[in-house]
Design an enzyme around this catalytic site. Structure first.
Site, mmCIF file in Angstrom:
data_model
loop_
_atom_site.group_PDB
_atom_site.id
_atom_site.type_symbol
_atom_site.label_atom_id
_atom_site.label_comp_id
_atom_site.label_asym_id
_atom_site.label_seq_id
_atom_site.Cartn_x
_atom_site.Cartn_y
_atom_site.Cartn_z
ATOM 1 N N ASP A 74 -6.418 -2.936 -3.437
ATOM 2 C CA ASP A 74 -5.859 -1.733 -3.276
ATOM 3 C C ASP A 74 -5.130 -1.579 -1.948
ATOM 4 O O ASP A 74 -5.771 -1.686 -0.714
ATOM 5 C CB ASP A 74 -6.857 -0.532 -3.233
ATOM 6 C CG ASP A 74 -6.243 0.809 -3.652
ATOM 7 O OD1 ASP A 74 -5.133 1.267 -3.061
ATOM 8 O OD2 ASP A 74 -6.937 1.690 -4.057
ATOM 9 N N ASP A 75 -3.909 -1.728 -2.128
ATOM 10 C CA ASP A 75 -2.911 -1.348 -0.750
ATOM 11 C C ASP A 75 -2.918 -2.977 -0.094
ATOM 12 O O ASP A 75 -2.633 -2.876 1.183
ATOM 13 C CB ASP A 75 -3.347 -0.347 0.190
ATOM 14 C CG ASP A 75 -3.019 1.046 -0.414
ATOM 15 O OD1 ASP A 75 -2.309 1.088 -1.617
ATOM 16 O OD2 ASP A 75 -3.641 1.859 0.225
ATOM 17 N N CYS A 113 -0.201 3.704 -6.371
ATOM 18 C CA CYS A 113 -1.502 3.207 -6.959
ATOM 19 C C CYS A 113 -1.468 3.472 -8.716
ATOM 20 O O CYS A 113 -1.653 2.689 -9.434
ATOM 21 C CB CYS A 113 -2.927 3.345 -6.435
ATOM 22 S SG CYS A 113 -3.035 5.353 -6.023
ATOM 23 N N ARG A 172 -1.708 1.153 -11.810
ATOM 24 C CA ARG A 172 -2.795 0.948 -12.748
ATOM 25 C C ARG A 172 -2.236 1.335 -14.068
ATOM 26 O O ARG A 172 -2.902 0.579 -15.080
ATOM 27 C CB ARG A 172 -3.843 1.818 -12.313
ATOM 28 C CG ARG A 172 -4.296 1.405 -10.790
ATOM 29 C CD ARG A 172 -5.232 2.432 -9.862
ATOM 30 N NE ARG A 172 -5.165 1.983 -8.875
ATOM 31 C CZ ARG A 172 -6.290 1.337 -8.113
ATOM 32 N NH1 ARG A 172 -7.135 1.009 -8.771
ATOM 33 N NH2 ARG A 172 -6.126 1.079 -6.889
ATOM 34 N N LYS A 219 -12.129 1.860 -8.589
ATOM 35 C CA LYS A 219 -11.135 2.987 -8.577
ATOM 36 C C LYS A 219 -10.435 3.174 -9.875
ATOM 37 O O LYS A 219 -9.737 1.989 -10.169
ATOM 38 C CB LYS A 219 -9.992 3.017 -7.505
ATOM 39 C CG LYS A 219 -9.030 4.034 -7.370
ATOM 40 C CD LYS A 219 -8.249 4.039 -6.146
ATOM 41 C CE LYS A 219 -6.807 4.385 -6.192
ATOM 42 N NZ LYS A 219 -6.023 4.134 -5.098
ATOM 43 N N HIS A 236 -8.350 6.506 -11.008
ATOM 44 C CA HIS A 236 -7.214 7.286 -10.342
ATOM 45 C C HIS A 236 -6.217 7.621 -11.768
ATOM 46 O O HIS A 236 -5.070 7.501 -11.424
ATOM 47 C CB HIS A 236 -6.557 6.736 -9.358
ATOM 48 C CG HIS A 236 -5.653 7.729 -8.882
ATOM 49 N ND1 HIS A 236 -4.896 7.255 -7.924
ATOM 50 C CD2 HIS A 236 -5.845 9.306 -8.642
ATOM 51 C CE1 HIS A 236 -4.117 8.433 -7.441
ATOM 52 N NE2 HIS A 236 -4.722 9.597 -7.810
ATOM 53 N N HIS A 295 -7.593 0.371 0.783
ATOM 54 C CA HIS A 295 -7.069 1.616 1.077
ATOM 55 C C HIS A 295 -7.713 2.129 2.142
ATOM 56 O O HIS A 295 -8.925 1.944 2.518
ATOM 57 C CB HIS A 295 -7.402 2.239 -0.417
ATOM 58 C CG HIS A 295 -6.847 3.772 -0.525
ATOM 59 N ND1 HIS A 295 -7.081 4.906 0.160
ATOM 60 C CD2 HIS A 295 -5.590 3.931 -1.119
ATOM 61 C CE1 HIS A 295 -6.336 5.577 -0.383
ATOM 62 N NE2 HIS A 295 -5.617 5.375 -1.166
ATOM 63 N N ASP A 341 -2.444 -3.442 -6.262
ATOM 64 C CA ASP A 341 -1.773 -2.292 -6.989
ATOM 65 C C ASP A 341 -0.388 -1.971 -6.209
ATOM 66 O O ASP A 341 0.406 -1.494 -7.045
ATOM 67 C CB ASP A 341 -2.506 -0.982 -7.122
ATOM 68 C CG ASP A 341 -2.954 -0.326 -5.733
ATOM 69 O OD1 ASP A 341 -2.809 -1.229 -4.777
ATOM 70 O OD2 ASP A 341 -3.254 0.566 -5.595
ATOM 71 N N ASN A 342 -0.039 -2.273 -5.108
ATOM 72 C CA ASN A 342 1.029 -2.074 -4.382
ATOM 73 C C ASN A 342 0.928 -2.684 -3.116
ATOM 74 O O ASN A 342 -0.090 -3.264 -2.866
ATOM 75 C CB ASN A 342 1.296 -0.489 -4.300
ATOM 76 C CG ASN A 342 0.160 0.482 -3.691
ATOM 77 O OD1 ASN A 342 -0.283 1.190 -4.696
ATOM 78 N ND2 ASN A 342 -0.348 0.109 -2.586
ATOM 79 N N LYS A 377 4.324 0.292 0.942
ATOM 80 C CA LYS A 377 3.769 1.188 -0.210
ATOM 81 C C LYS A 377 4.452 2.412 -0.209
ATOM 82 O O LYS A 377 5.005 3.002 0.837
ATOM 83 C CB LYS A 377 1.992 1.530 -0.065
ATOM 84 C CG LYS A 377 1.481 2.600 -0.867
ATOM 85 C CD LYS A 377 0.088 2.892 -0.635
ATOM 86 C CE LYS A 377 -0.432 3.816 -1.327
ATOM 87 N NZ LYS A 377 -1.648 4.265 -1.304
#
Length: 593
Positions: free
Chosen positions: A39-40, A77, A81, A139, A141, A230, A335-336, A392
């Protein structure tokens, strides 16, 4: 089921996987699939992509398989996803942006809800129907309403964080939008254990799920979306200690070091330039105390990445001990790009007030530990994306280009680099191809579904072709008015204010991944052709314009206030007070322009 799964220290970092050696099941003829999502995570945050961060598990995986250097995802995110799990563009999948940042004018449209629509099918649903066990730990989301949790989208066993993020040490929200951190286990609300640390806990759960059915000989699909890295950026002390002093030279030095290492590894071509982001501060202008604090913020970030890598190593150890690793294809990505929301001056009163109102501290000594709220600023986020521009949320390469490593059963790549363009919608078609499962054609489960637009990357992995997208194939992208279109080696790009000017620019991202040379004036025919292709993309994917004055951070504040004002006025006023420092910090960042 083996007798002793894990041993824990009080911080949960020195454990080893303990396996009963006499119980080694026969591997299925079909490969297991392990999809791991950071994540991130920035483009150069792994050792195998140029980082100083110690990531031996993922670096070893890279040496076993293929590293993609030109892989792109969404710049935040939930859209990433949605595309990752369905192979469908985020707008048609119902997730053009995270729901927390959607304007009311946009939410009037059914495909602008920020939750995964019923018109798409997840890869988990398709694999479950083909006889795979399907698991998720991490996660989500992508929605919490009826039919929206992962347990209702093809995953048989789940432990899922429904929110955009949460604390890594305890069940606590990280922004005022959420009253609590919303965790679910197999579709029911879940209370985290007292000894929770996110990366350790999620790997524990992944091992538990896989082990529960391993002896029946059926293959598994396990989706492991980490919280790392994150915000809030947090890590155990023993990992933080390893990075103390590493970042004392500042973000510009780090950015240059990563560029040099990425060139040495062949990740990017030699001789490329980098842009100086307007949001990057002057390291030399900071006093000694400020530099000390900034360096530790980044030290915690490096520690969190390494902790994720460590715990992923425990999962690999488990799979090897159980005779499954050789029959497992591992896909790792992010994710990014890196998150850049940390205030430029985290020691100021306004920067401390928001976290303190949520029960966090920002003290230097405890930074990254339980109760601490830590972030990195745009300055170090630019270094995490080195040598790329932006981070991001923005459609620059730093927001969209991230690591992708694929390795495992039946794949010939051994430390190979692949420079072909690839996109997040390619992951689901690739998994289906690797497992021999067909994609739905027009209808699924008695209803029409959107067709997958992604390409199968298996021919690249098998080294049968040099690219899966032709020179004229166009791949469009949009997020809150930031837009891009990829075609061949070129990228059309528009970044809205305040960081950009809203103008269209043209880059050769193969020879100029740093997006430093605008080719729009030099190649007007190509520019117009790509503008036309983007217009077709926007029409076909029902891209909506932003309302006048839209700003994603301002919209987050407005949406939070609106939600809180459904309760008594006093709570709403308190929420406004909590959010004020975040808004002030964001406005301060805009003034850097």
């Amino acid at each position: 089921m083996f007798a002793a799964l894990l041993l824990h220290t009080s911080l949960g970092q020195s454990e080893e996987a303990i396996v009963e050696p006499e119980q080694v099941p026969v591997a299925s003829a079909r490969p297991n699939i392990l999809l791991v999502l950071a994540d991130d995570l920035g483009f150069s945050d792994l050792g195998s992509y140029g980082s100083e961060i110690n990531t031996p598990t993922l670096d070893a995986l890279a040496q076993e398989g293929v590293r993609f250097t030109n892989y792109h995802t969404a710049a935040n995110c939930a859209p990433a996803r949605a595309m990752l799990l369905t192979g469908v563009d985020a707008h048609l999948a119902g997730v053009p942006n995270i729901p927390e940042m959607l304007a009311p004018e946009q939410q009037r449209h059914s495909h602008y809800q920020g939750v995964l629509g019923s018109n798409v099918v997840t890869v988990a649903t398709l694999l479950e129907g083909a006889g795979y066990h399907t698991y998720m730990a991490g996660k989500w989301h992508l929605g919490v309403g009826d039919g929206q949790l992962p347990s209702q989208r093809g995953f048989q066993r789940t432990i899922a964080l429904a929110d955009s993020g949460a604390d890594n040490w305890e069940q606590r929200p990280y922004i005022p939008l959420y009253e609590k951190a919303n965790w679910y286990a197999d579709g029911k609300e879940y209370q985290l254990p007292d000894d929770f640390y996110s990366s350790r806990f999620l790997v524990d759960k992944a091992i538990e799920f896989i082990d529960s059915n391993l002896d029946d000989g059926q293959p598994f699909f396990a989706y492991l979306p980490f919280q790392a890295v994150h915000i809030p950026v947090q890590a155990p002390q023993e990992f933080i200690d390893r990075y103390m002093g590493v970042y004392d030279g500042g973000w510009d030095e780090l950015r240059e070091q990563r560029l040099a290492r990425a060139v040495e590894l062949g990740i990017v071509p030699a001789g490329i330039d980098m842009v100086q982001m307007s949001t990057t501060g002057d390291w030399d202008a900071l006093d000694a105390g400020q530099r000390r604090y900034e360096a530790k913020r980044m030290a915690v970030y490096g520690a969190m990445v390494e902790a994720m890598d460590f715990h992923l190593g425990r999962l690999f150890h488990y799979l090897k001990a159980r005779g499954q690793y050789e029959n497992t294809i591992v896909i790792f990505t992010s994710d990014n790009g890196a998150e850049a929301s940390g205030p430029a001056d985290p020691d100021s009163l306004v920067a401390r007030r928001g976290p303190e109102a949520l029960g966090y501290n920002t003290d230097y000594e405890s930074l990254g530990l339980k109760g601490s709220y830590n972030t990195i600023s745009p300055s170090f986020a630019s270094a995490a994306a080195s040598p790329l521009a932006y981070y991001k949320f923005y459609a620059g390469e730093g927001g969209m280009r991230v690591p992708l490593i694929v390795a495992g059963a039946g794949l010939p790549g051994q430390g190979e680099l692949n420079h072909a363009f690839s996109f997040v919608t390619d992951i689901t078609p690739t998994i289906l191809s690797l497992t021999g499962v067909a994609a739905p054609e027009g209808r699924f489960g008695g209803r029409p579904v959107e067709p997958m637009i992604g390409r199968d990357l298996k021919p690249l992995l098998k080294q049968e072709v040099t690219r899966v997208y032709g020179a004229e194939d166009a791949v469009g992208y949009e997020l809150a008015g930031h837009a891009a279109l990829f075609q061949g080696d070129y990228k059309l790009l528009s970044i809205r204010p305040p960081l950009g000017d809203g103008q269209w620019r043209l880059y050769d991202i193969v020879r100029d991944p740093g997006e430093t040379i605008d080719l729009a004036a030099e190649q007007p025919v190509r520019l117009q052709r790509m503008l036309s292709a983007y217009a077709v993309y926007a029409r076909d994917n029902k891209v909506l314009a932003n309302p006048p004055g839209y700003d994603h951070m301002k919209q987050l504040v407005i949406n939070t206030l609106y939600q809180r004002l459904q309760t008594p006025v006093l709570v709403g006023l308190l929420t406004a007070l909590i959010l004020l420092p975040f808004l002030v910090a964001y406005r301060a960042r805009r003034k850097v322009q």
